[in-house]
Design an enzyme around this catalytic site. Structure first.
Site, PDB file in Angstrom:
ATOM      1  N   LEU A  11       0.820  -1.215   0.000  1.00 43.39           N
ATOM      2  CA  LEU A  11       0.000   0.000   0.000  1.00 43.39           C
ATOM      3  C   LEU A  11       0.855   1.266   0.000  1.00 43.39           C
ATOM      4  CD1 LEU A  11      -2.771  -1.249   2.450  1.00 43.39           C
ATOM      5  CD2 LEU A  11      -2.882  -1.096  -0.039  1.00 43.39           C
ATOM      6  N   MET A  14       1.826   3.943  -5.069  1.00 36.52           N
ATOM      7  CA  MET A  14       1.258   3.342  -6.278  1.00 36.52           C
ATOM      8  C   MET A  14       0.089   2.409  -5.944  1.00 36.52           C
ATOM      9  SD  MET A  14       2.548   4.261  -9.220  1.00 36.52           S
ATOM     10  CE  MET A  14       2.240   2.944 -10.382  1.00 36.52           C
ATOM     11  N   GLY A  15       0.315   1.493  -4.984  1.00 33.07           N
ATOM     12  CA  GLY A  15      -0.717   0.526  -4.609  1.00 33.07           C
ATOM     13  C   GLY A  15      -1.950   1.213  -4.048  1.00 33.07           C
ATOM     14  N   VAL A  74       4.561  -4.362  -5.044  1.00 37.05           N
ATOM     15  CA  VAL A  74       5.722  -4.361  -4.142  1.00 37.05           C
ATOM     16  C   VAL A  74       6.969  -4.218  -5.014  1.00 37.05           C
ATOM     17  CG1 VAL A  74       4.560  -5.800  -2.420  1.00 37.05           C
ATOM     18  CG2 VAL A  74       5.906  -6.905  -4.202  1.00 37.05           C
ATOM     19  N   ALA A  76      10.095  -4.743  -7.269  1.00 33.28           N
ATOM     20  CA  ALA A  76      10.471  -5.905  -8.080  1.00 33.28           C
ATOM     21  C   ALA A  76      11.667  -6.618  -7.461  1.00 33.28           C
ATOM     22  CB  ALA A  76      10.823  -5.439  -9.486  1.00 33.28           C
ATOM     23  N   SER A 128       1.906   1.933 -16.252  1.00 29.16           N
ATOM     24  CA  SER A 128       2.646   3.166 -16.501  1.00 29.16           C
ATOM     25  C   SER A 128       1.781   4.386 -16.206  1.00 29.16           C
ATOM     26  CB  SER A 128       3.111   3.220 -17.953  1.00 29.16           C
ATOM     27  OG  SER A 128       3.841   4.401 -18.153  1.00 29.16           O
ATOM     28  N   GLY A 130       2.958   6.575 -13.452  1.00 32.99           N
ATOM     29  CA  GLY A 130       3.383   7.096 -12.152  1.00 32.99           C
ATOM     30  C   GLY A 130       2.237   7.148 -11.157  1.00 32.99           C
ATOM     31  N   LYS A 182       5.987  -3.758 -21.132  1.00 34.38           N
ATOM     32  CA  LYS A 182       6.263  -2.615 -20.250  1.00 34.38           C
ATOM     33  C   LYS A 182       7.758  -2.283 -20.246  1.00 34.38           C
ATOM     34  CE  LYS A 182       5.661   0.638 -17.168  1.00 34.38           C
ATOM     35  NZ  LYS A 182       6.854   0.891 -16.444  1.00 34.38           N
ATOM     36  N   TYR A 190      13.249   5.958 -22.020  1.00 41.13           N
ATOM     37  CA  TYR A 190      14.637   6.405 -21.844  1.00 41.13           C
ATOM     38  C   TYR A 190      15.088   7.194 -23.073  1.00 41.13           C
ATOM     39  CZ  TYR A 190      16.084   3.426 -17.806  1.00 41.13           C
ATOM     40  OH  TYR A 190      16.257   2.838 -16.573  1.00 41.13           O
ATOM     41  N   ARG A 444      35.795 -12.190 -42.900  1.00 40.11           N
ATOM     42  CA  ARG A 444      35.607 -13.376 -42.058  1.00 40.11           C
ATOM     43  C   ARG A 444      36.104 -14.626 -42.773  1.00 40.11           C
ATOM     44  NH1 ARG A 444      30.710 -14.904 -41.257  1.00 40.11           N
ATOM     45  NH2 ARG A 444      30.986 -15.884 -39.220  1.00 40.11           N
TER      46      ARG A 444
END
Ligand code: 6PG
Length: 466
Positions: A11, A14-15, A74, A76, A128, A130, A182, A190, A444
């Protein structure tokens, strides 16, 4: 006692926010957390819905209707495994656990196989947007057993962000596909962030703009085709003052970027799948390189560069907008290309039309441009690459000349722009019909007898080069 429809473990903000969002949408939900403070906070924030949480895991599990729907929010890593271990003896066959953290997809694959053996459904679901997104409408990427998804579909659709009435959530695919998608979302994130950082560098150091001018440029761009959550955030950074110094906060922030790893994972997987995403890779490297502050300071003094002034700032600004747009298209193109390869390799059955659709709202990479991308995949579901779409090609033709000039100017100015430069090189590599890699094959074969194929006949060949 009436049973709850869904339970949340974890909790933190986010939760708690996601739970409050569910309660707002009329679902009967509850939470579990070991921390008394977190439970108190849930009660306070959830006063309107009389939201109460549990401090005892067994009581929490017993309070849920069957089959149980349990969402984990929770951190990761190992904590996910230990929570599952504690939960397992309390569950019944058919119950569903949804891990909503940024777990590595290989952990999700392992967990879903282990839990399937015990008759428990396990979903990896990327969220996603936030804290704000969780509270008022995130974009969600759930992957796992398709039938089990039906048990949570109405809840997820109700709480998700909406674009033109469409929910920003869909069933992604089997196994760890939700967490994989995700992860790639974050790789694109990024890259977009680094593109905006490079843009800031050019505006500041090539055009000599101050923070107010930079704010105005981003403000203007955000009214057009570049409109996006990340540009909005970036624009707003440039008006925030620092309480301590009275100057702009951005000017006192250390230029060493941190990360939690999802960008790096995207790059690592792309190498494993042999599916190049160089612009995303550069954004990961840029954060890593930023950490060599002392070395950078030393070298900046030892290896100075004299800049030429830009004659026509207005024209450069126009070209810079084009370069940003191009690099953004390329970031999405690389991420989606990686998804199409992963879909084949891992049998994820990904639908890129639906994925671009649910990224249009709620998530960090939401942008007006995603509408065009969504339309491109809607027109052709098996589009081999975003650059292959006629609409995107038309836009590319328009923005490439300006982009080239921006990259040339930055190189002349000695301003590093790894993402811009790599995006342009990636584009040029992909539109090269005859690459010089015939030479690589010759080399090669020359030194290692690794053989080559010919353009004029079938088969494998080796030459006597000496
Ligand atoms: C999101 C974000 C979210 C988080 C990143 C930050 O989609 O809401 O991606 O997951 O902001 O994990 O990642 P870094 O700390 O690696 O920048």
């Amino acid at each position: 006692m009436n049973k709850y429809t869904l339970g949340m473990i974890g909790l933190g903000t986010m939760g708690r926010n996601l739970l409050l969002n569910m309660a707002d949408n009329g679902f009967s939900v509850t939470g579990y957390d070991k921390s008394a403070d977190m439970l108190k906070k849930l009660e306070e924030d959830g006063k309107a819905h009389q939201l109460k949480g549990f401090a005892d895991l067994s009581d929490f599990v017993q309070s849920l209707e069957l089959p149980r729907r349990i969402v984990l929010l929770v951190p990761a890593g190992k904590i996910v495994d230990s929570v599952i271990e504690e939960l397992l003896p309390l569950l019944d066959k058919g119950d569903l656990i949804i891990d909503s953290g940024n777990s590595h997809f290989t952990d999700t694959t392992r967990r879903s196989l282990e839990l399937a053996d015990q008759g428990i459904h396990f979903f990896g679901m990327g969220i996603s947007g936030g804290e704000e997104g969780a509270r008022f409408g995130p974009s969600m990427m759930p992957g796992g057993d398709k039938k089990a998804y039906e048990a949570v579909k109405p809840i997820l659709e109700a709480v998700s962000a909406k674009v033109n009435g469409d929910p920003c959530v869909t069933y992604i695919g089997p196994g760890a596909s939700g967490h994989f998608v995700k992860m790639v979302h974050n790789g694109i994130e990024y890259s977009m962030m680094q593109i905006l950082a490079e843009t800031y560098d050019l505006l500041k150091n090539s055009l000599g703009y101050n923070n107010e001018q930079i704010y105005s440029v981003f403000e203007k761009w955000n009214e057009g085709r570049l409109k996006s959550f990340l540009l909005e955030v970036t624009r707003d950074v440039f008006k925030v003052k620092d309480e301590k110094t009275g100057g702009y906060l951005i000017d006192v922030i250390k230029d060493e970027a941190k990360s939690k790893g999802t960008g790096k994972w995207t790059s690592q997987v792309s190498m494993d799948l042999q599916l190049p995403i160089p612009t995303i890779n550069e954004s990961v490297s840029a954060r890593d390189l930023s950490k060599f502050k002392t070395l950078r300071v030393e070298l900046s003094e030892a290896l100075p560069h004299v800049k030429e002034a830009i004659d026509n700032k207005e024209e450069f600004e126009v070209q810079l907008e084009q370069a940003v747009y191009f690099a953004m298209i390329t970031s999405y193109a690389q991420g989606l290309h990686l998804l199409s390869q992963a879909s084949k390799e891992y049998k994820y059955e990904l639908n890129l039309q639906e994925i671009s659709q649910i990224w249009r709202g709620g998530c960090i990479i939401r942008a007006v441009l995603l509408e065009d991308i969504y339309q491109a995949y809607k027109k052709q579901t098996d589009l081999p690459h975003l650059y292959a779409d006629a609409g995107i090609q038309k836009q590319l033709q328009e923005i490439i000349p300006g982009t080239r000039n921006v990259v040339i100017t930055a190189i002349k100015h000695g301003v590093a722009m790894p993402c811009f430069a790599s995006a342009l090189t990636y584009y040029d590599s992909l539109r090269t019909a005859n690459s010089p890699l015939n030479l690589t094959q010759a080399q090669r074969d020359f030194f290692g007898a690794h053989t080559f194929e010919r353009t004029d006949s079938e088969g494998i060949f080796h030459a006597d080069w000496n």
